[in-house]
Design an enzyme around this catalytic site. Structure first.
Site, PDB file in Angstrom:
ATOM      1  N   ASP A 199      11.491  32.430   0.601  1.00  0.00           N
ATOM      2  CA  ASP A 199      10.626  33.044   0.954  1.00  0.00           C
ATOM      3  C   ASP A 199      11.417  33.965   2.014  1.00  0.00           C
ATOM      4  O   ASP A 199      11.881  33.417   3.041  1.00  0.00           O
ATOM      5  CB  ASP A 199       9.428  32.096   2.062  1.00  0.00           C
ATOM      6  N   GLU A 204       9.251  35.000  -3.717  1.00  0.00           N
ATOM      7  CA  GLU A 204       8.467  36.179  -3.339  1.00  0.00           C
ATOM      8  C   GLU A 204       8.536  37.448  -3.487  1.00  0.00           C
ATOM      9  O   GLU A 204       9.543  38.512  -2.548  1.00  0.00           O
ATOM     10  CB  GLU A 204       7.941  35.398  -1.844  1.00  0.00           C
ATOM     11  N   ASP A 232       7.673  28.944   6.962  1.00  0.00           N
ATOM     12  CA  ASP A 232       8.829  29.260   5.632  1.00  0.00           C
ATOM     13  C   ASP A 232       8.987  28.831   4.633  1.00  0.00           C
ATOM     14  O   ASP A 232       9.151  28.923   3.774  1.00  0.00           O
ATOM     15  CB  ASP A 232      10.080  29.862   6.879  1.00  0.00           C
TER      16      ASP A 232
END
EC number: 3.1.21.10
Length: 175
Positions: A20, A80, A154
């Protein structure tokens, strides 16, 4: 414990690193498929200091990701996809820098990289592309057989991204 695969697909990655990305805080999670089960090996965050220069922050991020890659037999990275509102182009540019050094670290290690939009990760994990953070944390907890919901967000997001990478690897319908 963890998610049981119906079959041990030969085209699925055995060890995947979910990321992330963020310039200040990047979440990561290493998930491994072992005897048909998924289990969490390591998860955490790589931080940079906001007062440092951009090159120093990118180096810190790059060094942290390289260290994680070197510590595990990672086959692929799930990352991501960049998502930012057009009202904040500076944020999108800074995120692009962060994703760039992460992709470079993966490329230097010879890893495949799979990119997933946040709504795709949410859809895979919960069936709802607009799932809340709480729903995502609960889904990760259940699918990995964790004792508590993962925090901070996160790290939970990185776990969800890694799980999505496992679920969609080798799936021709995933593209």
């Amino acid at each position: 414990m963890g998610t049981q695969f119906v079959a041990d697909r030969p085209d699925a990655y055995r060890c995947i690193l979910g990321i992330d990305p963020g310039l200040n805080t990047t979440g990561y999670a290493v998930i491994i498929r072992d005897s048909g089960n998924l289990r969490l090996v390591e998860a955490g965050i790589v931080r940079s200091r906001a007062r440092d220069t951009l090159p120093m922050r990118l180096k810190e991020l790059s060094d942290g990701i390289r260290e994680v890659i070197a510590s595990h037999p990672i086959d692929a990275m799930a990352l991501e996809q960049l998502f930012s509102h057009y009202e904040r182009p500076r944020t999108a540019i800074l995120m692009g820098h962060a994703r760039g050094v992460i992709c470079l670290a993966a490329g230097e290690a010879g890893l495949d990289i799979c990119h997933y939009e946040p709504t795709r990760v949410k859809k895979v994990m919960t069936g709802n592309g607009r799932a809340s953070k709480t729903q995502m944390q609960l889904a990760v907890k259940l699918q990995l057989g964790l004792e508590s919901v993962p925090e901070p967000n996160d790290v939970a997001d990185a776990m969800a991204i890694a799980l999505t990478g496992h679920y969609l690897a080798g799936n021709p319908l995933a593209a």
